[in-house]
Design an enzyme around this catalytic site. Sequence first.
Site, short mmCIF file in Angstrom:
data_model
loop_
_atom_site.label_atom_id
_atom_site.label_comp_id
_atom_site.label_asym_id
_atom_site.label_seq_id
_atom_site.Cartn_x
_atom_site.Cartn_y
_atom_site.Cartn_z
N LEU A 197 -7.38 4.05 1.07
CA LEU A 197 -6.15 4.85 0.95
C LEU A 197 -5.45 5.07 2.29
O LEU A 197 -4.23 5.01 2.37
CB LEU A 197 -6.46 6.22 0.33
N ASP A 228 0.84 -1.21 0.00
CA ASP A 228 0.00 0.00 0.00
C ASP A 228 0.87 1.25 0.00
O ASP A 228 1.85 1.35 0.76
CB ASP A 228 -0.87 0.03 1.27
N ASP A 258 -9.81 2.59 -8.33
CA ASP A 258 -9.79 1.24 -7.76
C ASP A 258 -9.59 1.29 -6.24
O ASP A 258 -8.77 2.07 -5.75
CB ASP A 258 -8.61 0.48 -8.41
N ASP A 283 -14.28 -9.20 -11.32
CA ASP A 283 -14.03 -9.77 -9.99
C ASP A 283 -15.10 -10.80 -9.65
O ASP A 283 -16.06 -10.99 -10.40
CB ASP A 283 -14.05 -8.67 -8.93
N GLU A 315 -5.06 4.40 6.58
CA GLU A 315 -5.28 3.52 7.72
C GLU A 315 -5.23 4.40 8.97
O GLU A 315 -4.61 5.46 8.95
CB GLU A 315 -4.17 2.47 7.85
N GLU A 321 -14.76 2.88 -6.88
CA GLU A 321 -14.98 1.46 -6.60
C GLU A 321 -14.94 1.31 -5.09
O GLU A 321 -13.85 1.22 -4.49
CB GLU A 321 -13.90 0.58 -7.24
C1 NOJ Z 1 -10.19 -4.17 -7.08
C2 NOJ Z 1 -10.07 -4.77 -8.45
O1 NOJ Z 1 -11.33 -4.73 -9.07
C3 NOJ Z 1 -9.54 -6.17 -8.28
O2 NOJ Z 1 -9.54 -6.87 -9.50
C4 NOJ Z 1 -8.17 -6.11 -7.69
O3 NOJ Z 1 -7.70 -7.42 -7.43
C5 NOJ Z 1 -8.18 -5.31 -6.37
N1 NOJ Z 1 -8.89 -4.08 -6.50
C6 NOJ Z 1 -6.79 -5.00 -5.94
O4 NOJ Z 1 -6.22 -4.08 -6.82
#
Ligand code: NOJ
Length: 567
Positions: A218, A183, A213, A323, A220, A255
């Site tokens: 971001l 991170d 993403d 995913d 902690e 996301e």
């Molecule tokens: C969310 C993404 O959609 C996923 O595919 C990925 O593994 C994780 N973030 C980590 O980057």
Amino acid sequence: MSFTAPIQLPGLTLDPLWHRRSVFYQVMVRSFVDSNGDGNGDLAGLISRLDYLQWLGVDALWIPPFFTSPLRDGGYDVADYKSILPEFGTLDEFRDLVTKAHERNMRVIIDLPLNHTSDQHEWFQQSRTDPDGPYGDFYVWSDSDEKYPNIRIIFTDYEESNWAFDSERRQFYFHRFFSHQPDLNFDNPAVHDAVFDIVRFWLDLGVDGFRLDAIPYLYESDEGNGEGEPKTHEFLKKLRAMVDRDYPGRIMIAEANQWPREVAAFLGTEEEPECHMAFDFPVMPRIFYSLRSQNAKELVQVLSETTDIPEGAGWGVFLRNHDELTLEMVSEEYRQAMYGWYAYDPRMRVNVGIRRRLAPLLDNSRDELELAHALLFSLPGSPFIYYGDEIGMGDNIWLDDRDASRTPMQWTPDRNAGFSTADPGKLYLPVVQSLVYNYTQTNVESQLAQSRSLLHWVRNVIHVRKAHPVFGLGSIHVLETSHESVLAFVRSYEGAGTQFGDPAEDVLCVFSFAHNPISVTIRADDLAGASLVDLFGGSEFPAFDDSGSLTLTLGTQSFFWLHIGSH
Ligand code: NOJ
């Protein structure tokens, strides 16, 4: 600041709400078309199919990461944010993609994983070898692996801790995802500068926005759980202010896989906006739940919880993506029910979710596929289609992790499904050859040749949606019904009267989740006497009676979209 006034640029007037009118299509460069026969899809291949996407009615592409990467997490492990993985193409080809998409009035959204990098990134390599150097503080280092005990593990099938030991620096580094994805340390202002620089780089190249993403993670803190910490929201406000000021009309999509109120927080407020859009993670699993429970109450509940969002902001509605179908944000009881219905083979599960594509999840039932798409295209927000779902592509649960649903796009019944001319063994993943979803049957060419195919149906529903801006811009009002399997709502838009010319309209949407035909009575006092016309075929339906009641019959898992006329 107004979020709906037209954006004026020299010689150009931009529609500030384009993202709320758009149909998005998620396309992974690696999976779409291989133009040079090396077994991997590439940018030139994607460019060659823009005409197909335009024909389908796509307004905007979402392209997952294509940057230089060891590809240990599908490219979400970035080793250099400013270069493209050579097997995918070059920066010039990317520029060409943007130009050719824009020529077709199609926008380009790219994915930006900012929470973490690959351990192969130069910043990390310098951070571990030179703690006092310029990158020494770019990552989250600690002498102990016991810090932040409140922070959950996301990849539960692969990781036992959010900390990993680096033998070079002799300290632990924090990672929310795989241990090869350290991170970034957002407490370091130099990280902000580096991130802003990357954002500007791609905006200068012409992209229309970013999917941000893993954005809740971001920051902690000792007290919090590391999901949507106040400082994370502060950072997003700062980023948004820069984008609005220097690149008006470009967008940020969150996301954020969180509970409803927390997801909405990523859109910020009227005064202090954050993202322009957020994926509707609360609604998605509840669509699947309703399909099998034959009960609309979960959806009714979640739609009533959707809190107010700032003017101009919107939801990104989706059924599937690259995913697993995440079940993190549902109760344990519902999660177990979903596993039972949709992931009866343990191979179908990964982490806290289900690694299957849409058509296999719905057992290839045309009724269910149409019902699910009708929800996708009429719930509040902009729809996101996952590549291949428009033809009902299958998956391959014998592949690892989420690769199960990242196999090559199926274009034709020919070698490698028309995806590539490579020796089949050289493909990045094999094409689907299962009994039901074999590429010789499930492919674009064959569906183009059948006028009643899923592909033609999806294209039609996209065009009907686009002819009615109320779906992108209108409000929602959920109605009372007499049947537990029925969801009914009215989408209303009073018309902006702007130069973009959106007409006022009210549409009644009714969905039956019942596995048999049913009859239902819907009540809406303010619709007494309202006439109804089917949006697809133009037929007149019985009107609401004078007391505001309407009785309809619906076939198995079916729906209506009805224009509400004078009353
Ligand atoms: C969310 C993404 O959609 C996923 O595919 C990925 O593994 C994780 N973030 C980590 O980057």
